[in-house]
Design a protein around this motif. Structure first.
Motif, mmCIF file in Angstrom:
data_model
loop_
_atom_site.group_PDB
_atom_site.id
_atom_site.type_symbol
_atom_site.label_atom_id
_atom_site.label_comp_id
_atom_site.label_asym_id
_atom_site.label_seq_id
_atom_site.Cartn_x
_atom_site.Cartn_y
_atom_site.Cartn_z
ATOM 1 N N SER A 40 44.261 61.037 106.397
ATOM 2 C CA SER A 40 43.031 61.395 107.097
ATOM 3 C C SER A 40 43.212 61.340 108.609
ATOM 4 O O SER A 40 42.681 62.189 109.339
ATOM 5 N N THR A 41 43.972 60.361 109.087
ATOM 6 C CA THR A 41 44.221 60.253 110.527
ATOM 7 C C THR A 41 45.017 61.445 111.050
ATOM 8 O O THR A 41 44.833 61.862 112.194
ATOM 9 N N VAL A 53 51.869 59.743 112.414
ATOM 10 C CA VAL A 53 50.746 58.814 112.566
ATOM 11 C C VAL A 53 51.248 57.377 112.675
ATOM 12 O O VAL A 53 50.791 56.604 113.525
ATOM 13 N N VAL A 69 45.539 59.926 117.996
ATOM 14 C CA VAL A 69 45.470 58.911 116.939
ATOM 15 C C VAL A 69 44.748 57.660 117.423
ATOM 16 O O VAL A 69 43.794 57.187 116.786
ATOM 17 N N ARG A 73 40.915 59.352 116.418
ATOM 18 C CA ARG A 73 40.833 59.351 114.958
ATOM 19 C C ARG A 73 40.903 57.969 114.329
ATOM 20 O O ARG A 73 40.155 57.670 113.391
ATOM 21 N N LEU A 74 41.791 57.117 114.804
ATOM 22 C CA LEU A 74 41.984 55.819 114.143
ATOM 23 C C LEU A 74 40.742 54.936 114.186
ATOM 24 O O LEU A 74 40.422 54.287 113.171
ATOM 25 N N ILE A 77 38.574 56.089 111.374
ATOM 26 C CA ILE A 77 39.114 55.744 110.063
ATOM 27 C C ILE A 77 38.873 54.265 109.756
ATOM 28 O O ILE A 77 38.471 53.889 108.642
#
Length: 348
Positions: A40-41, A53, A69, A73-74, A77
């Protein structure tokens, strides 16, 4: 061969008996959760391989990939994992204590109470008080809702069906109050609140969101796990629990407080994300049985997986739109709720 495994501390002062099947299921779900997090990341307008990643997380990736990342994004997540686990465990507690398969924070109205607390916080203190205090406002709203639900459901005891029906009615009423504050407030508050009420984790950050929710989850989840025995006793019924020497009412109030605190803190950050607390415990019991010590870790991992997958679909399937993850969890959870109603139609 025994189907249980004993885990002991070095000085043998602490030990716990865990079913081997639970260990395997938990391990498989944990690995699956890590894999989904990595995938997903990496998925988005800029695709990053799982290896890329991992390099970016450890500071060895390409500069552009590392920024995407670490900054974009992270955090999203991680917050999806924390919120999904919190809502799932909150639902598992309610189903065990109330002894009702339909119970969950959103169905009983606790989620809407937390949402109202958060909306009032934004309406009254927006821009003047740190957002790190918002979980307290959400938990306060959830506690008030839980108390009101318990009072209105009481009639020579609390029957499961009456509690669910009252919860659905209170949820609709509180949601109407929330929208009233949204409409009467400034436009920027209305925009933030509407996204919040849909259940979105868009635009999360480390400081504002992850570090706000993480202490609540890190403290409440272990406390909940230590209460597994009390949940198991509560599930046997009041008479049996009292006969076993349990302080039924005190334990019930404390367990409901834990459920409300987990749900309220999660809602404060992710908004009104629905039905994870309903679905994950049912799936967990199918995998490992009804013992709460087994249901808790499996529910937490399943809740995290559900929200991770829902958020991944929400931000990739409908490009260029970023749909709130709560829309997809509701689309999945509503038919599941109807199925549970049909399956338990002769129970009440």
């Amino acid at each position: 061969m025994s189907k249980y495994r004993s885990l002991r501390s070095a000085n043998s002062k602490f030990s716990i008996l865990i079913e081997k099947r639970t260990l395997w299921v938990t391990l498989i779900l944990f690995i699956l959760c890590i894999v989904v997090m990595l995938i997903s990341t990496g998925i988005g307008s800029l695709y990053i391989s799982p290896l890329g990643v991992i390099k970016a997380i450890f500071g060895r990736g390409e500069p552009m990939e590392q920024v995407v990342v670490e900054k974009l994004r992270l955090p999203r997540i991680v917050i999806a994992t924390l919120i999904g686990a919190s809502l799932a465990v909150a639902g598992a507690i309610l189903q065990g204590v109330i002894r009702n398969p339909l119970a969950s924070p959103d169905v009983t109205g606790i989620t809407e109470g937390a949402s109202l607390g958060a909306v009032l916080f934004m309406f009254i203190f927006g821009g003047t008080v740190s957002i790190h205090w918002m979980p307290l406002a959400a938990i306060g709203g959830a506690l008030l809702m839980a108390a009101l639900l318990y009072i209105l459901s009481w009639k020579h005891g609390v029957e499961p069906l009456r509690l669910i029906l009252v919860g659905i009615g209170l949820s609709a009423a509180v949601k109407a109050i929330s929208y009233m504050f949204i409409i009467s407030g400034p436009l920027i508050l209305a925009q933030r609140s509407l996204v919040f009420m849909s259940g979105s984790i868009y635009g999360t950050s480390w400081d504002k969101d992850v570090l706000t929710l993480l202490p609540w989850v890190a403290i409440l989840l272990p406390i909940t796990w230590l209460q597994a025995r009390n949940v198991n006793i509560q599930a046997l019924g009041d008479d049996v629990a009292s006969g076993a020497g349990a302080s039924v009412q005190k334990q019930r109030l404390f367990l409901i407080f834990l459920s409300v605190a987990l749900a309220g803190s999660a809602v404060a950050i992710g908004g009104a994300i629905a039905f994870i607390g309903l679905m994950a415990p049912h799936m967990a019991r199918k995998l490992v049985g009804s013992s709460f010590g087994s249901v808790l870790p499996v529910s937490a991992l399943l809740g995290a997986l559900i929200l991770l997958v829902a958020d991944l679909a929400a931000r990739t399937v409908f490009l260029p739109r970023d749909v709130p993850a709560g829309v997809l969890t509701a689309a999945i959870g509503a038919p599941f709720f109807i199925y549970l109603l049909y399956r338990n139609r002769n129970r009440y």
